[in-house]
Motif scaffolding. Sequence first.
Motif, mmCIF file in Angstrom:
data_model
loop_
_atom_site.group_PDB
_atom_site.id
_atom_site.type_symbol
_atom_site.label_atom_id
_atom_site.label_comp_id
_atom_site.label_asym_id
_atom_site.label_seq_id
_atom_site.Cartn_x
_atom_site.Cartn_y
_atom_site.Cartn_z
ATOM 1 N N ILE A 160 0.556 -1.271 -0.166
ATOM 2 C CA ILE A 160 -0.056 0.086 0.186
ATOM 3 C C ILE A 160 0.755 1.092 0.370
ATOM 4 C CG2 ILE A 160 -1.409 0.972 1.439
ATOM 5 C CD1 ILE A 160 -2.719 -1.426 2.503
ATOM 6 N N SER A 190 -5.212 -0.507 -4.298
ATOM 7 C CA SER A 190 -3.947 -1.011 -2.990
ATOM 8 C C SER A 190 -4.484 -2.530 -2.949
ATOM 9 C CB SER A 190 -4.552 0.101 -2.194
ATOM 10 O OG SER A 190 -5.235 -0.433 -1.118
ATOM 11 N N SER A 230 2.699 4.531 1.150
ATOM 12 C CA SER A 230 2.617 5.532 2.168
ATOM 13 C C SER A 230 1.917 7.233 2.174
ATOM 14 C CB SER A 230 3.775 6.256 2.644
ATOM 15 O OG SER A 230 4.612 6.721 1.303
ATOM 16 N N ALA A 245 -1.617 5.712 3.271
ATOM 17 C CA ALA A 245 -1.929 4.744 4.652
ATOM 18 C C ALA A 245 -1.624 6.241 5.290
ATOM 19 C CB ALA A 245 -0.882 4.066 4.570
#
Length: 260
Positions: free
Chosen positions: A29, A197, A31, A34
Amino acid sequence: GGPLLNMKGEVIGINTAIIASGQGIGFAIPSNMAAGIVEQIKSGKKVSRGWIGVTIQDVDENTAKALGMEHPSGALVASVLDDEPAAKAGIEAGDVITKVNGKSVEDASALLRAIAAHKPGTSVPLDVWRNGKAVTMDVTLGDRQTGVNSGKPSEAGQKQQNQGQLGLTVRPIKDEERRELKLEGKGGLLVLDVDPSKPAAEAGVRPGDVIVKANRQAVSSPEDLSKIVAGEGSKRGAVMLQINRRGENIFRAVPVSSGK
């Protein structure tokens, strides 16, 4: 799990799956994606992403020529779900979404990421190419996690189901869609959305694809697919999807976590 680092030691992603036999092939995923999710969790809210309710595909060179576009870019709308944000805003099948909130989108995956980055309930301007000219439409986003608007769930939203581990939102294909796509036999699942993702996106599964079989077994409902993923897929570490894409039969192998 664990961080994905670049050569400078900077965290650029969170590892989600690694193919042991693929010599360093893995999935992560990003960053920056996230980071937004972390902020939502810290604020005590549920994790949610924007949704407009369309199936989309990339624009190739011939499609761009046919639509009078100078360059092949954007996401072609293959179908629009009834009573979802895109339908309410007036978006139609055959439109090409070229920008989200003033920022260009190069392909279908870029559109998914751009929409997911906005919060449900917000109004986002979309630039659309239609009948040889660009128009702008404001779309109030629904919630991607549920596939419905922030109001009462629609019938379409109730019938679809999220395949969380693969990162797919699917529903049984309708008879009129089957006739239009000239599909033989029964069953099949229409891919409504692909989480950029998750493994399915990395494997090349796209919105608008029709999953005909999983591990050579016919699938007629989201539950059929879930059972195969949780069973054979989990044991083998991957599931093979047989897909009908605009009349062409293709296969895509999607990694599956063993859950151990």
